[in-house]
Design a protein around this motif. Structure first.
Motif, PDB file in Angstrom:
ATOM      1  N   LEU A 161       0.615  -0.831   0.291  1.00  0.00           N
ATOM      2  CA  LEU A 161       0.067  -0.094  -0.109  1.00  0.00           C
ATOM      3  C   LEU A 161       0.789   1.896  -0.304  1.00  0.00           C
ATOM      4  O   LEU A 161       0.379   2.310  -0.800  1.00  0.00           O
ATOM      5  N   ALA A 162       2.178   0.883   0.329  1.00  0.00           N
ATOM      6  CA  ALA A 162       2.676   2.324   0.693  1.00  0.00           C
ATOM      7  C   ALA A 162       2.987   2.510  -0.773  1.00  0.00           C
ATOM      8  O   ALA A 162       3.164   3.762  -1.728  1.00  0.00           O
ATOM      9  N   HIS A 163       3.473   1.838  -1.816  1.00  0.00           N
ATOM     10  CA  HIS A 163       3.701   1.395  -3.070  1.00  0.00           C
ATOM     11  C   HIS A 163       1.755   2.566  -3.598  1.00  0.00           C
ATOM     12  O   HIS A 163       2.624   3.244  -4.846  1.00  0.00           O
ATOM     13  N   GLU A 164       0.813   1.843  -3.786  1.00  0.00           N
ATOM     14  CA  GLU A 164      -0.110   2.406  -4.090  1.00  0.00           C
ATOM     15  C   GLU A 164      -0.364   3.918  -3.874  1.00  0.00           C
ATOM     16  O   GLU A 164      -0.662   4.282  -4.577  1.00  0.00           O
ATOM     17  N   VAL A 165       0.073   3.960  -2.760  1.00  0.00           N
ATOM     18  CA  VAL A 165       0.130   5.572  -2.108  1.00  0.00           C
ATOM     19  C   VAL A 165       1.308   6.380  -3.030  1.00  0.00           C
ATOM     20  O   VAL A 165       0.619   7.909  -3.660  1.00  0.00           O
ATOM     21  N   ARG A 166       2.520   6.231  -3.088  1.00  0.00           N
ATOM     22  CA  ARG A 166       2.661   6.886  -4.122  1.00  0.00           C
ATOM     23  C   ARG A 166       2.532   6.652  -5.696  1.00  0.00           C
ATOM     24  O   ARG A 166       2.669   7.652  -6.221  1.00  0.00           O
ATOM     25  N   GLU A 167       1.612   5.955  -5.958  1.00  0.00           N
ATOM     26  CA  GLU A 167       1.257   6.196  -7.109  1.00  0.00           C
ATOM     27  C   GLU A 167       0.461   6.724  -7.889  1.00  0.00           C
ATOM     28  O   GLU A 167      -0.877   6.746  -9.277  1.00  0.00           O
ATOM     29  N   GLY A 168      -0.276   7.152  -6.246  1.00  0.00           N
ATOM     30  CA  GLY A 168      -1.592   7.865  -6.425  1.00  0.00           C
ATOM     31  C   GLY A 168      -2.673   7.281  -6.330  1.00  0.00           C
ATOM     32  O   GLY A 168      -3.965   7.872  -6.514  1.00  0.00           O
ATOM     33  N   THR A 169      -2.846   5.794  -6.031  1.00  0.00           N
ATOM     34  CA  THR A 169      -4.219   5.150  -6.489  1.00  0.00           C
ATOM     35  C   THR A 169      -4.324   4.760  -5.067  1.00  0.00           C
ATOM     36  O   THR A 169      -5.901   4.175  -4.687  1.00  0.00           O
ATOM     37  N   PHE A 170      -3.801   5.004  -3.947  1.00  0.00           N
ATOM     38  CA  PHE A 170      -4.222   4.661  -2.472  1.00  0.00           C
ATOM     39  C   PHE A 170      -3.943   6.189  -1.414  1.00  0.00           C
ATOM     40  O   PHE A 170      -3.221   6.653  -1.363  1.00  0.00           O
ATOM     41  N   ARG A 171      -5.322   6.374  -0.677  1.00  0.00           N
ATOM     42  CA  ARG A 171      -4.645   7.495   0.107  1.00  0.00           C
ATOM     43  C   ARG A 171      -3.905   7.559   1.155  1.00  0.00           C
ATOM     44  O   ARG A 171      -4.066   6.447   1.940  1.00  0.00           O
ATOM     45  N   GLU A 172      -3.077   8.809   1.071  1.00  0.00           N
ATOM     46  CA  GLU A 172      -2.172   7.957   2.564  1.00  0.00           C
ATOM     47  C   GLU A 172      -2.515   7.903   4.353  1.00  0.00           C
ATOM     48  O   GLU A 172      -2.154   7.464   4.849  1.00  0.00           O
ATOM     49  N   ASP A 173      -3.704   9.064   4.115  1.00  0.00           N
ATOM     50  CA  ASP A 173      -4.097   9.786   5.493  1.00  0.00           C
ATOM     51  C   ASP A 173      -4.498   8.105   6.014  1.00  0.00           C
ATOM     52  O   ASP A 173      -5.342   7.568   6.684  1.00  0.00           O
ATOM     53  N   LEU A 174      -5.782   7.506   4.986  1.00  0.00           N
ATOM     54  CA  LEU A 174      -6.855   6.269   5.122  1.00  0.00           C
ATOM     55  C   LEU A 174      -5.400   5.252   5.655  1.00  0.00           C
ATOM     56  O   LEU A 174      -5.584   4.175   6.061  1.00  0.00           O
ATOM     57  N   LEU A 175      -4.223   5.305   4.820  1.00  0.00           N
ATOM     58  CA  LEU A 175      -3.145   3.840   4.733  1.00  0.00           C
ATOM     59  C   LEU A 175      -3.363   4.169   6.296  1.00  0.00           C
ATOM     60  O   LEU A 175      -2.638   3.334   7.582  1.00  0.00           O
ATOM     61  N   PHE A 176      -2.736   5.286   7.082  1.00  0.00           N
ATOM     62  CA  PHE A 176      -2.282   6.086   8.194  1.00  0.00           C
ATOM     63  C   PHE A 176      -3.745   5.599   9.179  1.00  0.00           C
ATOM     64  O   PHE A 176      -3.512   4.450  10.365  1.00  0.00           O
ATOM     65  N   ARG A 177      -4.606   6.021   9.369  1.00  0.00           N
ATOM     66  CA  ARG A 177      -5.534   5.202  10.154  1.00  0.00           C
ATOM     67  C   ARG A 177      -6.069   3.999   9.679  1.00  0.00           C
ATOM     68  O   ARG A 177      -6.411   3.343  11.243  1.00  0.00           O
ATOM     69  N   LEU A 178      -5.713   3.096   8.868  1.00  0.00           N
ATOM     70  CA  LEU A 178      -5.824   1.664   8.800  1.00  0.00           C
ATOM     71  C   LEU A 178      -4.283   0.683   9.383  1.00  0.00           C
ATOM     72  O   LEU A 178      -5.040  -0.179   9.942  1.00  0.00           O
ATOM     73  N   ASN A 179      -3.449   1.313   9.707  1.00  0.00           N
ATOM     74  CA  ASN A 179      -2.311   0.188   9.753  1.00  0.00           C
ATOM     75  C   ASN A 179      -1.705   1.090  11.359  1.00  0.00           C
ATOM     76  O   ASN A 179      -1.005   1.274  10.828  1.00  0.00           O
ATOM     77  N   VAL A 180      -2.662   0.841  12.543  1.00  0.00           N
ATOM     78  CA  VAL A 180      -2.324   0.993  13.594  1.00  0.00           C
ATOM     79  C   VAL A 180      -1.228   0.295  13.729  1.00  0.00           C
ATOM     80  O   VAL A 180      -0.353   0.265  14.592  1.00  0.00           O
ATOM     81  N   VAL A 181      -1.754  -1.209  13.484  1.00  0.00           N
ATOM     82  CA  VAL A 181      -0.909  -1.636  13.562  1.00  0.00           C
ATOM     83  C   VAL A 181      -0.925  -3.337  12.568  1.00  0.00           C
ATOM     84  O   VAL A 181      -2.134  -3.123  11.725  1.00  0.00           O
ATOM     85  N   ASN A 182      -0.188  -3.818  11.794  1.00  0.00           N
ATOM     86  CA  ASN A 182       0.722  -4.058  10.899  1.00  0.00           C
ATOM     87  C   ASN A 182       0.595  -5.832  11.419  1.00  0.00           C
ATOM     88  O   ASN A 182       1.849  -6.154  12.290  1.00  0.00           O
ATOM     89  N   LEU A 183       0.095  -6.808  10.891  1.00  0.00           N
ATOM     90  CA  LEU A 183      -0.165  -7.943  10.970  1.00  0.00           C
ATOM     91  C   LEU A 183       0.406  -8.354   9.554  1.00  0.00           C
ATOM     92  O   LEU A 183      -0.549  -8.425   8.392  1.00  0.00           O
ATOM     93  N   ARG A 184       1.420  -8.798   9.005  1.00  0.00           N
ATOM     94  CA  ARG A 184       2.249  -9.885   8.353  1.00  0.00           C
ATOM     95  C   ARG A 184       2.228 -11.427   7.750  1.00  0.00           C
ATOM     96  O   ARG A 184       3.069 -12.230   8.796  1.00  0.00           O
ATOM     97  N   VAL A 185       1.296 -11.450   7.262  1.00  0.00           N
ATOM     98  CA  VAL A 185       1.035 -13.186   7.143  1.00  0.00           C
ATOM     99  C   VAL A 185       2.103 -13.443   5.672  1.00  0.00           C
ATOM    100  O   VAL A 185       1.998 -12.911   5.267  1.00  0.00           O
ATOM    101  N   PRO A 186       3.350 -14.618   6.912  1.00  0.00           N
ATOM    102  CA  PRO A 186       4.532 -15.008   5.641  1.00  0.00           C
ATOM    103  C   PRO A 186       3.354 -15.842   4.617  1.00  0.00           C
ATOM    104  O   PRO A 186       2.979 -16.401   5.026  1.00  0.00           O
ATOM    105  N   PRO A 187       4.425 -15.497   3.130  1.00  0.00           N
ATOM    106  CA  PRO A 187       4.044 -16.904   2.339  1.00  0.00           C
ATOM    107  C   PRO A 187       3.989 -18.131   3.060  1.00  0.00           C
ATOM    108  O   PRO A 187       5.175 -18.809   3.902  1.00  0.00           O
ATOM    109  N   LEU A 188       3.544 -18.987   2.718  1.00  0.00           N
ATOM    110  CA  LEU A 188       3.821 -20.324   2.943  1.00  0.00           C
ATOM    111  C   LEU A 188       4.601 -21.270   2.625  1.00  0.00           C
ATOM    112  O   LEU A 188       5.146 -21.934   3.724  1.00  0.00           O
TER     113      LEU A 188
END
Length: 464
Positions: A263-290
């Motif tokens: 999503l950080a890349h999407e923000v740079r591309e202008g397809t995702f709002r940075e302020d929305l990313l900050f609001r959603l990403n209070v905690v990030n859970l990254r699920v590893p690939p299988l």
């Protein structure tokens, strides 16, 4: 799970309701379709169980017209095969005969609602994510779950909900990638009567359905940036505006979002709002690939082997040690979904007392690296000769395809696989790695073109 039972069921309603509630469903009764739709618009539901005494076909049509993606199960007194078949043709997913059997209703509720509570993990990499999820679950902080497609992000979201203080309230999921852009706003926030063509009555959205509980915004990166602004306001102000409404509605929900994109890349591309990313990403859970969770591959493979052996009434075979070695070495680009489909095929194809390497086949018909078909017993050919024969067979197979279109090759593969499965659509779809709906659409095309399509029970021998 929220269940609406529609109809009178001639006195069997109480028994069916109690069995459903014993299996964790929140049950509401509607005596007719009109009241059922009133409940759907005001409360929402995960499943409709409809008496076949009612006309199911117009109910299905009205669900589609109002864009309700709610599965329907038909039920009726006795085991009238004609009524059961007609209800399936009219659009019902399953048919349950009454008086009800507890095990049957429990199985259908789980299968149709697709709400598996299985949360299987053994690998230390998974355990680290689980511990973080448990640590933050009791807060109301928004959580962003990231990872490749098929890693189990929604399973983690449900786990967070179950461990939260909101666990007794609804868990509502909306797939932002699956709903057309022009309908997603109404799906999320609801609408008033007459707000747009087809808005025949006021309907609440997912935000109101999830009030008091958790709302999962699955694949949020697919949401149009214009709608993201309205979503940001809803999260910040804890209130929403129905489409066509003029009065804000207060909501109390916890937001969990998932994305398979950066999503950080999407923000740079202008397809995702940075302020929305900050609001959603209070905690990030990254699920590893299988592929980075080898212990999970073992546990999940065993789970799926047992699950699909039971589902297909086949022997519960253990997984051979060399087969498990192949599974652990494979890259699993499709992650858990790919492993599940592979084990389903393996259960169908396995012979003998174990699930051997010969049963492991990928969706395109190839085998994982290092897996080879077992040579016939007593063969005296040298390794070089077998290799040369295999190469010659491969060349011959390739030559046989030359001059054919992709559509013709696909048609031959589908028909041959269906013959192999004696006309069983479900087994064939799983071996091919496609959905049963896709397979049916293809077969309908072939039949319309005058091609003979194998029907269930085709042939007179068991598939190998």
């Amino acid at each position: 799970m929220r269940l609406i039972i529609v109809g009178t069921l001639n006195g069997q309603l109480g028994a069916a309701s109690q069995i459903a509630m014993d299996n964790g469903a929140q049950v509401t009764h509607a005596p007719d379709a009109e009241q059922a739709f009133s409940l759907l618009r005001s409360r929402g539901a995960d499943l409709l169980m409809v008496d076949v005494a009612l006309d199911i076909k117009p109910i299905i049509a009205d669900l589609r017209a109002e864009h309700f993606s709610v599965p329907v199960v038909a039920c009726g007194i006795g085991t009238d095969a004609r009524s059961a078949a007609q209800s399936i043709r009219d659009g019902a997913k399953e048919y349950i005969p009454l008086p009800p059997e507890a095990e049957l209703i429990a199985a259908v509720l789980e299968a149709v609602a697709e709400d598996s509570k299985s949360f299987i993990f053994e690998d230390p990499n998974s355990l680290a994510v689980v511990k973080l999820a448990e640590q933050v679950a009791r807060s109301d902080a928004s959580i962003l779950i990231t990872g490749e497609s098929g890693t189990g992000k929604e399973v983690f979201a449900r786990y967070v909900h179950e461990k939260s203080n909101r666990s007794r309230k609804p868990f509502v999921s909306v797939n932002c990638a699956a709903i057309p852009e022009n309908l997603l706003e109404s799906e999320l926030f609801g609408h008033e009567k007459g707000a747009f063509t087809g808005a025949v009555a006021r309907r609440i959205g997912k935000f109101e359905e999830a009030d008091g509980g958790t709302l999962l915004l699955d694949e949020i990166s697919e949401m149009d940036i214009r709608l993201q602004a309205k979503l940001l306001r809803a999260i910040q102000e804890r209130e929403i505006d129905r489409v066509g409404g003029n009065k804000p509605v207060k909501v109390n929900i916890r937001i969990v979002a998932t994305s398979n994109r950066d999503l950080a890349h999407e923000v740079r591309e202008g397809t995702f709002r940075e302020d929305l990313l900050f609001r959603l990403n209070v905690v990030n859970l990254r699920v590893p690939p299988l592929r980075d969770r080898p212990a999970d591959i073992v546990a999940l493979a065993q789970h799926f082997a047992k699950k699909y052996a039971e589902a297909n009434a086949m022997p519960d075979r253990p997984i051979a040690a060399d087969t498990m070695g192949f599974l652990k070495r494979h890259r699993w680009q499709g992650n858990v979904r790919e492993l599940e489909n592979t084990m389903h095929r393996a259960v169908l194809l396995a012979q003998g007392d174990e699930i051997g390497p010969d049963a492991i086949m990928l969706p395109d018909g190839s085998r994982p690296e290092g897996v080879e078909a077992t040579a016939p017993a007593g063969g005296s050919d040298s390794a070089d000769h077998r290799a040369n024969s295999a190469a010659a067979d491969g060349d011959a197979g390739a030559q046989a395809l030359v001059g054919k279109t992709v559509a013709e090759v696909e048609q031959e593969l589908i028909i041959d696989t269906l013959k192999h499965c004696l006309g069983n659509r479900t087994h064939a779809a799983n071996i091919l790695g496609i959905s049963i709906r896709t397979l049916r659409n293809k077969l309908n095309q072939y039949e319309a073109a005058g091609l003979s399509v194998p029907q269930p029970g085709w042939g007179d021998k068991t598939p190998v």
